[in-house]
Design a protein around this motif. Structure first.
Motif, PDB file in Angstrom:
ATOM      1  N   CYS A 178      -1.057 -24.228  29.325  1.00  0.00           N
ATOM      2  CA  CYS A 178      -0.210 -25.150  28.577  1.00  0.00           C
ATOM      3  C   CYS A 178       0.693 -25.913  29.531  1.00  0.00           C
ATOM      4  CB  CYS A 178       0.625 -24.412  27.533  1.00  0.00           C
ATOM      5  SG  CYS A 178       1.802 -23.211  28.227  1.00  0.00           S
ATOM      6  N   ALA A 179       0.975 -27.171  29.189  1.00  0.00           N
ATOM      7  CA  ALA A 179       1.923 -27.992  29.943  1.00  0.00           C
ATOM      8  C   ALA A 179       2.475 -29.025  28.971  1.00  0.00           C
ATOM      9  CB  ALA A 179       1.250 -28.672  31.129  1.00  0.00           C
ATOM     10  N   TYR A 180       3.785 -29.052  28.817  1.00  0.00           N
ATOM     11  CA  TYR A 180       4.396 -29.947  27.827  1.00  0.00           C
ATOM     12  C   TYR A 180       4.241 -31.401  28.241  1.00  0.00           C
ATOM     13  CZ  TYR A 180       7.734 -32.001  24.625  1.00  0.00           C
ATOM     14  OH  TYR A 180       8.311 -32.766  23.646  1.00  0.00           O
ATOM     15  N   PRO A 181       3.894 -32.293  27.248  1.00  0.00           N
ATOM     16  CA  PRO A 181       3.498 -31.980  25.875  1.00  0.00           C
ATOM     17  C   PRO A 181       1.994 -32.073  25.637  1.00  0.00           C
ATOM     18  CG  PRO A 181       4.072 -34.282  26.018  1.00  0.00           C
ATOM     19  CD  PRO A 181       4.163 -33.728  27.422  1.00  0.00           C
ATOM     20  N   HIS A 182       1.246 -32.540  26.663  1.00  0.00           N
ATOM     21  CA  HIS A 182      -0.131 -32.955  26.400  1.00  0.00           C
ATOM     22  C   HIS A 182      -1.149 -31.838  26.500  1.00  0.00           C
ATOM     23  CE1 HIS A 182       0.813 -33.414  30.654  1.00  0.00           C
ATOM     24  NE2 HIS A 182      -0.466 -33.239  30.928  1.00  0.00           N
ATOM     25  N   ARG A 183      -0.875 -30.791  27.271  1.00  0.00           N
ATOM     26  CA  ARG A 183      -1.809 -29.656  27.299  1.00  0.00           C
ATOM     27  C   ARG A 183      -1.342 -28.655  26.247  1.00  0.00           C
ATOM     28  NH1 ARG A 183      -5.650 -29.390  31.149  1.00  0.00           N
ATOM     29  NH2 ARG A 183      -5.546 -30.960  32.793  1.00  0.00           N
ATOM     30  N   ASP A 184      -1.831 -28.894  25.055  1.00  0.00           N
ATOM     31  CA  ASP A 184      -1.340 -28.204  23.871  1.00  0.00           C
ATOM     32  C   ASP A 184      -2.348 -27.146  23.422  1.00  0.00           C
ATOM     33  OD1 ASP A 184       0.397 -27.645  21.801  1.00  0.00           O
ATOM     34  OD2 ASP A 184       0.104 -29.559  20.761  1.00  0.00           O
ATOM     35  N   LEU A 185      -1.910 -26.293  22.536  1.00  0.00           N
ATOM     36  CA  LEU A 185      -2.796 -25.372  21.824  1.00  0.00           C
ATOM     37  C   LEU A 185      -2.640 -25.686  20.349  1.00  0.00           C
ATOM     38  CD1 LEU A 185      -4.641 -22.856  21.610  1.00  0.00           C
ATOM     39  CD2 LEU A 185      -2.560 -21.460  21.529  1.00  0.00           C
ATOM     40  N   MET A 186      -3.726 -26.102  19.713  1.00  0.00           N
ATOM     41  CA  MET A 186      -3.661 -26.478  18.304  1.00  0.00           C
ATOM     42  C   MET A 186      -4.674 -25.657  17.503  1.00  0.00           C
ATOM     43  SD  MET A 186      -2.712 -30.505  18.111  1.00  0.00           S
ATOM     44  CE  MET A 186      -4.345 -31.144  18.430  1.00  0.00           C
ATOM     45  N   ILE A 187      -4.234 -25.203  16.341  1.00  0.00           N
ATOM     46  CA  ILE A 187      -5.021 -24.296  15.503  1.00  0.00           C
ATOM     47  C   ILE A 187      -5.004 -24.812  14.071  1.00  0.00           C
ATOM     48  CG2 ILE A 187      -5.191 -21.924  14.647  1.00  0.00           C
ATOM     49  CD1 ILE A 187      -3.512 -21.161  17.217  1.00  0.00           C
ATOM     50  N   PHE A 188      -6.183 -24.882  13.467  1.00  0.00           N
ATOM     51  CA  PHE A 188      -6.313 -25.401  12.103  1.00  0.00           C
ATOM     52  C   PHE A 188      -6.644 -24.270  11.140  1.00  0.00           C
ATOM     53  CE2 PHE A 188      -9.131 -27.124   8.730  1.00  0.00           C
ATOM     54  CZ  PHE A 188      -8.219 -27.986   8.127  1.00  0.00           C
ATOM     55  N   ASN A 189      -6.006 -24.299   9.982  1.00  0.00           N
ATOM     56  CA  ASN A 189      -6.281 -23.306   8.946  1.00  0.00           C
ATOM     57  C   ASN A 189      -7.249 -23.910   7.931  1.00  0.00           C
ATOM     58  OD1 ASN A 189      -6.366 -21.332   7.010  1.00  0.00           O
ATOM     59  ND2 ASN A 189      -4.166 -21.258   6.639  1.00  0.00           N
ATOM     60  N   GLY A 190      -8.523 -23.573   8.083  1.00  0.00           N
ATOM     61  CA  GLY A 190      -9.537 -24.045   7.146  1.00  0.00           C
ATOM     62  C   GLY A 190      -9.875 -23.025   6.075  1.00  0.00           C
ATOM     63  N   THR A 191      -9.043 -21.991   5.940  1.00  0.00           N
ATOM     64  CA  THR A 191      -9.273 -20.962   4.933  1.00  0.00           C
ATOM     65  C   THR A 191      -8.533 -21.320   3.642  1.00  0.00           C
ATOM     66  OG1 THR A 191      -7.356 -19.522   5.371  1.00  0.00           O
ATOM     67  CG2 THR A 191      -9.258 -19.342   6.864  1.00  0.00           C
ATOM     68  N   GLN A 192      -8.582 -20.416   2.688  1.00  0.00           N
ATOM     69  CA  GLN A 192      -7.920 -20.624   1.402  1.00  0.00           C
ATOM     70  C   GLN A 192      -6.652 -19.784   1.256  1.00  0.00           C
ATOM     71  OE1 GLN A 192      -9.065 -23.043  -0.725  1.00  0.00           O
ATOM     72  NE2 GLN A 192     -10.428 -23.426   1.025  1.00  0.00           N
ATOM     73  N   GLN A 193      -6.140 -19.273   2.367  1.00  0.00           N
ATOM     74  CA  GLN A 193      -4.924 -18.455   2.285  1.00  0.00           C
ATOM     75  C   GLN A 193      -3.969 -18.808   3.415  1.00  0.00           C
ATOM     76  OE1 GLN A 193      -5.147 -14.291   3.355  1.00  0.00           O
ATOM     77  NE2 GLN A 193      -7.103 -14.551   4.411  1.00  0.00           N
ATOM     78  N   ASN A 194      -2.701 -18.430   3.221  1.00  0.00           N
ATOM     79  CA  ASN A 194      -1.680 -18.650   4.236  1.00  0.00           C
ATOM     80  C   ASN A 194      -1.808 -17.630   5.360  1.00  0.00           C
ATOM     81  OD1 ASN A 194      -0.558 -20.732   2.717  1.00  0.00           O
ATOM     82  ND2 ASN A 194       0.918 -19.378   1.711  1.00  0.00           N
TER      83      ASN A 194
END
Length: 284
Positions: A178-194
């Motif tokens: 990671c390196a602020y701000p462009h080397r990010d870690l992004m995660i998507f919730n494609g499920t049906q729960q929180n």
């Protein structure tokens, strides 16, 4: 999973201060535009103290390591940095259809916020910078996410393999730099729960959990495939492997395998180095 594009690794390029500065400004502008100017992306931003009932996966990594040439001061500064960053992420709820952005939630690490100089790796060289050491946190979150049905949509692999495999507890290449701000870690919730991210900095370990509303439906195992070391045309050594995820169904035991990503990293130690000479902890 969106990963950095694979291409033949080249030796580190020595760029001028002005070129590095301009590059950082360019990629920072693109990242801010993504965060605040692109419609249609729903960013995770809410935190709650009440814990979701079911633990999906938990993991812990040691705070202090015996690394050659590293100042002890930087390790303790790293702990301070981890406490500040973990406090910004602890309790974040990732709802269906939302995207988690590591740096969007943490913000820029600055001295004004209490961040201190920690160890950083830049172009294969170990140095120090404000907020250094936060890769341990992104590594932890990434590794835990691979053991859930959440989807990693952006991750950057480490371009250099710094330490031999002595005491490694996870496959090579299973981290996320990671390196602020462009080397990010992004995660998507494609499920049906929180889902809920829970983090704490203990006396000896950085501790994390992904929690959810429903019990675990599958078990996951991360395995290595096709490991090899090759000498590049420019003389250095490149370490390669591929990581796959084995998914086990709890009801009937059925298993499937999913390709995750390929890793290529410039080795910063001799490939013929005996394990007895390694003397370092290299798990993420």
């Amino acid at each position: 999973m969106r990963d950095a594009k694979r291409k033949e690794l080249q030796p580190p390029i020595q760029r001028s201060w002005l070129r590095l500065r301009a590059g950082k400004m360019y990629y920072a502008a693109k990242r801010y535009l993504l965060w605040y100017g692109r419609p249609g992306i729903h960013w995770a931003k809410e935190r709650q103290t009440e814990l979701l009932p079911e633990i999906q996966y938990q993991h812990a990594t040691p705070l202090l390591r015996q690394l050659r040439g590293e100042e002890v001061e930087l390790q303790y500064n790293k702990i301070t940095n981890l406490k500040l960053a973990a406090a910004r992420l602890n309790g974040v709820v990732l709802r269906p259809g939302e995207t988690f952005s590591y740096w969007r939630l943490i913000g820029k690490p600055t001295r004004q916020k209490g961040y201190q100089d920690g160890m950083v790796l830049f172009l294969g060289h170990i140095g120090r910078d404000v907020g250094g050491g936060l890769c341990q946190l992104s590594n932890l979150i990434f590794w835990m996410t691979l053991h859930t049905p959440l989807t990693v949509v952006e991750r950057y692999r480490h371009s250099h393999d710094v330490f031999p495999d002595a005491n490694r507890t996870q496959p090579f290449g299973s981290g996320a730099t990671c390196a602020y701000p462009h080397r990010d870690l992004m995660i998507f919730n494609g499920t049906q729960q929180n889902f809920q991210l829970c983090l704490s900095v203990g006396q000896t370990h950085l501790i994390g959990e992904w929690r959810a509303e429903l019990p675990v439906q599958s078990r996951y195992h991360i395995a290595e495939r096709n490991p090899r070391i090759e000498q590049a045309a420019w003389g250095g050594y490149i370490r390669h492997n591929e990581l796959i995820r084995q998914v086990f169904d709890l009801q009937d035991g059925c298993k499937k395998e999913e390709f995750l990503f390929a890793n290529d990293a410039i080795m910063m130690y001799s490939p013929l180095l005996p394990q007895a000479e390694a003397g370092s902890e290299s798990s993420t």
